[in-house]
Write an enzyme that holds these catalytic residues in place. Structure first.
Site, PDB file in Angstrom:
ATOM      1  N   HIS A  97      23.554   9.258 -20.624  1.00  0.00           N
ATOM      2  CA  HIS A  97      22.734   8.435 -19.730  1.00  0.00           C
ATOM      3  C   HIS A  97      21.400   8.225 -20.436  1.00  0.00           C
ATOM      4  O   HIS A  97      21.202   8.729 -21.541  1.00  0.00           O
ATOM      5  CB  HIS A  97      22.600   9.182 -18.389  1.00  0.00           C
ATOM      6  CG  HIS A  97      21.872   8.419 -17.326  1.00  0.00           C
ATOM      7  ND1 HIS A  97      22.078   7.083 -17.092  1.00  0.00           N
ATOM      8  CD2 HIS A  97      20.939   8.826 -16.397  1.00  0.00           C
ATOM      9  CE1 HIS A  97      21.305   6.702 -16.082  1.00  0.00           C
ATOM     10  NE2 HIS A  97      20.604   7.733 -15.659  1.00  0.00           N
TER      11      HIS A  97
ATOM     12  N   ASP B 175      29.152   5.830 -10.303  1.00  0.00           N
ATOM     13  CA  ASP B 175      27.951   4.993 -10.495  1.00  0.00           C
ATOM     14  C   ASP B 175      28.308   3.496 -10.549  1.00  0.00           C
ATOM     15  O   ASP B 175      29.064   3.065 -11.410  1.00  0.00           O
ATOM     16  CB  ASP B 175      27.306   5.468 -11.818  1.00  0.00           C
ATOM     17  CG  ASP B 175      26.093   4.668 -12.251  1.00  0.00           C
ATOM     18  OD1 ASP B 175      25.703   3.728 -11.542  1.00  0.00           O
ATOM     19  OD2 ASP B 175      25.544   5.003 -13.327  1.00  0.00           O
TER      20      ASP B 175
ATOM     21  N   ASP C 194       3.184   4.044  -1.820  1.00  0.00           N
ATOM     22  CA  ASP C 194       3.387   4.528  -3.182  1.00  0.00           C
ATOM     23  C   ASP C 194       4.790   5.036  -3.416  1.00  0.00           C
ATOM     24  O   ASP C 194       5.311   4.939  -4.511  1.00  0.00           O
ATOM     25  CB  ASP C 194       2.373   5.628  -3.497  1.00  0.00           C
ATOM     26  CG  ASP C 194       0.966   5.065  -3.519  1.00  0.00           C
ATOM     27  OD1 ASP C 194       0.641   4.363  -4.479  1.00  0.00           O
ATOM     28  OD2 ASP C 194       0.232   5.270  -2.556  1.00  0.00           O
TER      29      ASP C 194
ATOM     30  N   GLY D 136       0.801  -1.226   0.000  1.00  0.00           N
ATOM     31  CA  GLY D 136       0.000   0.000   0.000  1.00  0.00           C
ATOM     32  C   GLY D 136       0.830   1.272   0.000  1.00  0.00           C
ATOM     33  O   GLY D 136       0.296   2.358   0.134  1.00  0.00           O
TER      34      GLY D 136
ATOM     35  N   HIS E 224      16.930  -2.610 -26.364  1.00  0.00           N
ATOM     36  CA  HIS E 224      17.204  -1.821 -25.156  1.00  0.00           C
ATOM     37  C   HIS E 224      18.702  -1.762 -24.879  1.00  0.00           C
ATOM     38  O   HIS E 224      19.422  -2.723 -25.112  1.00  0.00           O
ATOM     39  CB  HIS E 224      16.491  -2.426 -23.942  1.00  0.00           C
ATOM     40  CG  HIS E 224      16.783  -1.664 -22.675  1.00  0.00           C
ATOM     41  ND1 HIS E 224      16.440  -0.344 -22.525  1.00  0.00           N
ATOM     42  CD2 HIS E 224      17.399  -2.026 -21.524  1.00  0.00           C
ATOM     43  CE1 HIS E 224      16.838   0.073 -21.329  1.00  0.00           C
ATOM     44  NE2 HIS E 224      17.426  -0.926 -20.699  1.00  0.00           N
TER      45      HIS E 224
ATOM     46  N   GLY F 254      21.497   2.575 -19.456  1.00  0.00           N
ATOM     47  CA  GLY F 254      22.025   3.930 -19.360  1.00  0.00           C
ATOM     48  C   GLY F 254      23.219   4.025 -18.424  1.00  0.00           C
ATOM     49  O   GLY F 254      23.731   5.111 -18.178  1.00  0.00           O
ATOM     50  N   HIS F 255      23.640   2.879 -17.886  1.00  0.00           N
ATOM     51  CA  HIS F 255      24.715   2.902 -16.886  1.00  0.00           C
ATOM     52  C   HIS F 255      25.977   2.218 -17.411  1.00  0.00           C
ATOM     53  O   HIS F 255      25.912   1.218 -18.126  1.00  0.00           O
ATOM     54  CB  HIS F 255      24.260   2.192 -15.610  1.00  0.00           C
ATOM     55  CG  HIS F 255      23.095   2.856 -14.946  1.00  0.00           C
ATOM     56  ND1 HIS F 255      23.241   3.897 -14.061  1.00  0.00           N
ATOM     57  CD2 HIS F 255      21.765   2.638 -15.062  1.00  0.00           C
ATOM     58  CE1 HIS F 255      22.042   4.283 -13.642  1.00  0.00           C
ATOM     59  NE2 HIS F 255      21.131   3.541 -14.236  1.00  0.00           N
TER      60      HIS F 255
HETATM   61 ZN   LIG Z   1      19.886   6.737 -10.751  1.00  0.00          ZN
HETATM   62 ZN   LIG Z   2      19.486   7.864 -13.868  1.00  0.00          ZN
END
Ligand SMILES: [Zn+2]
Ligand SMILES: [Zn+2]
Length: 557
Positions: free
Chosen positions: A148, A202, A55, A53, A372, A375-376
């Site tokens: 990214h 990252d 969000d 429940g 696909h 982005g990393h």
């Molecule tokens: Zn991120």
């Molecule tokens: Zn991001």
């Protein structure tokens, strides 16, 4: 380690992650000096099946109040939810510091602030990649263009009173990005020549070898697929903010003679902003409204929709249940997931895919087709960045704990002289010319928000999980106040528990216990409730092996 740290020290800066280290999501890094600090990113985390429940989840910023740090600014590296999503919820508690970000990032943030009624009091400073700006009292930032999965992403070169810190932001090294804006290699190498102290990088894809695919190659994959699919509708599910992906889908559709419809609220929002900022270009004649989809000929339409993670309110989810007001999926249609399945969502996604097959659709995803790209940065890109920046110290960020450890190992393997620290949310780190070390532990946690944006605590979620797992039993009882006699009950209201048990025996057990209680104890609601809870739970445990949540209700008359 207790937090007993002097945040006023002159010879060092401090870093405290309040989210994003040890988990994917909710990125927030505090960087400060002499009692003043800036926040790098201010993101949310999405709920998983254990947070029933809920969000949204935002970082707990209690530490900032406890330590009396003055937050002078928020710097947003890019517009993904795990970097900007908490701004509109926390900005008031943070006392409305100015926000710095690129135009696309700020436009998305602005929308949320407006929705929460907090836009008027917030100052937004738009910065372009490549620009330099002063942030707060002690920091100067040079914004670095990075590639990214969202446009307008930046890394940061931060001049601090003790030396330079480089923050990668979320990045990959795409040598062929759609807009031609490659990662600002030159500035990073330049920074590397000036003995930078620390690199934060990252860690998301540290488990993937080699180099990530370029966005252009995905465009080719999508077009090849479009050429093979001659009939039916094509529905492509994407992240709404992946503007370059959307651009490539539009371009491919045009080349195979299909029109495009955008379906889903967040797609419309993102597309509108991207068009306004001229990051997305499309011929208005090629776009049709969702209501016009049914009128297009066979093999003539591509729908770009939200719902890659099977979010229950998303367009794709509703289509899969035949519950979308405008779009029906028919046998012969094809659904393409131009996305990654985020761990934790697999079950829901697989349920969604089954329903799409029930509608007669064929389903393709990034695992089975070249549709696909992440982005990393993969390992080789992560190494490349360290090699450019050549820092003295290294801190892996943006990752689950094992990813941070693996990223630290990778860095150390390739650059043995690098001094590496592995940190988690709440670690207070001190950085000086000489050392980079943990000096204490600050409070860090999560605030759970439901649709009404009310705080829910961990305790409450535990109750929800227990009710979901073992059900609920309400035991009610009417007691005569003065005499302490039972006038009615105990009665039971049982939900989510097998109730084919001997309730009469439970009743007499409870009555027996009540009588055994002292006259005093019988008058004490809390004591009676506690006793009833204990007996009832034990009874159900014996009867059918579950321990439901028990709520005793004692009425005194
Ligand atoms: Zn991120
Ligand atoms: Zn991001």
């Amino acid at each position: 380690m207790q937090l007993n740290y002097d945040f006023d020290r002159k010879d060092s800066v401090f870093l405290v992650p309040l989210g994003g280290l040890g988990e994917i999501g909710m990125n927030m890094m505090v960087l400060g000096h002499r009692g003043k600090a800036i926040l790098i990113d201010c993101g949310v985390m999405f709920p998983d099946p254990t947070t029933l429940g809920i969000d949204l989840i935002v970082p707990d910023i209690q530490f900032l109040n406890d330590s009396k740090l003055q937050i002078e600014a928020i710097v947003l590296t890019h517009g993904h939810e795990d970097h900007i999503g908490a701004v509109s919820f926390l900005i008031e508690d943070l006392k409305f510091p100015p926000i710095y970000g690129t135009p696309f990032t700020l436009a998305l943030t602005e929308d949320r602030l407006r929705e929460q009624g907090r836009l008027n009091r917030t100052k937004l400073h738009s910065v372009l990649p490549g620009s330099e700006f002063k942030v707060g009292t002690y920091f100067k930032i040079k914004s670095i263009q990075v590639t990214h999965s969202i446009v307008d992403s930046m890394g940061l070169i931060i001049e601090t009173p003790v030396g330079t810190i480089v923050h990668s932001g979320d990045f990959k090294i795409d040598s062929d990005p759609l807009d031609g804006k490659r990662i600002d290699e030159k500035s990073l190498i330049e920074a590397g020549k000036n003995n930078p102290l620390l690199l934060l990088s990252d860690s998301t894809n540290v488990e993937r070898a080699g180099w990530s695919k370029s966005e252009h190659s995905v465009g080719q994959g999508i077009e090849e697929l479009f050429r093979k699919i001659r009939t039916g509708k094509i529905i492509v599910a994407v992240f709404a903010s992946n503007i370059h992906r959307i651009q490539q889908i539009i371009d491919s559709a045009k080349r195979v003679g299909r029109k495009v419809a955008f379906v889903g609220r967040s797609i419309h929002g993102n597309v509108e902003i991207a068009q306004r900022l001229q990051y997305l270009k499309c011929d208005p004649a090629q776009i049709v409204a969702a209501s016009e989809v049914a009128g297009q000929g066979d093999g003539k339409i591509v729908i770009i929709a939200t719902g890659t993670q099977a979010e229950p309110r998303s367009a794709l989810y509703r289509m899969s249940l035949n519950d979308h007001p405008e779009i029906r999926i028919h046998p012969g249609d094809t659904v393409i997931f131009s996305s990654r399945f985020i761990p934790g969502n697999e079950r829901n996604i697989s349920h969604l895919i089954n329903n799409l097959y029930r509608r007669g659709a064929d389903v393709l995803d990034g695992e089975t087709a070249n549709v696909h790209a992440s982005g990393h940065a993969h390992q080789e890109e992560q190494k490349q960045l360290i090699d450019w920046v050549k820092p003295k110290f290294f801190l892996p960020v943006h990752g689950e704990y094992r990813m941070l450890v693996k990223h630290a190992k990778l860095a150390k393997q390739c650059f043995p002289k690098l001094q590496v620290l592995i940190s988690e949310n709440g670690d207070v780190m001190e950085l000086s010319q000489r050392a980079f070390q943990k000096v204490g532990k600050a409070h860090a946690g999560k605030i759970f928000l439901d649709e009404g944006a009310t705080d829910l605590h961990e305790e409450l979620l535990k109750d929800r999980r227990q009710m979901a797992h073992s059900g609920l039993v309400v035991v009610s009882l009417v007691v005569e106040k003065d005499e302490g006699r039972i006038l009615e009950g105990p009665d039971f209201d049982i939900r989510g528990v097998n109730d084919e048990v001997d309730l009469d025996s439970l009743r007499s057990e409870l009555l027996g216990r009540f009588k055994e209680l002292s006259r005093e104890a019988r008058g004490d609601d809390i004591e009676v409730e506690e006793e009833f809870r204990r007996v009832t739970r034990r009874f159900f445990r014996r009867a059918n092996g579950v321990k439901p949540v028990v709520i005793p209700l004692i009425y005194e008359v």
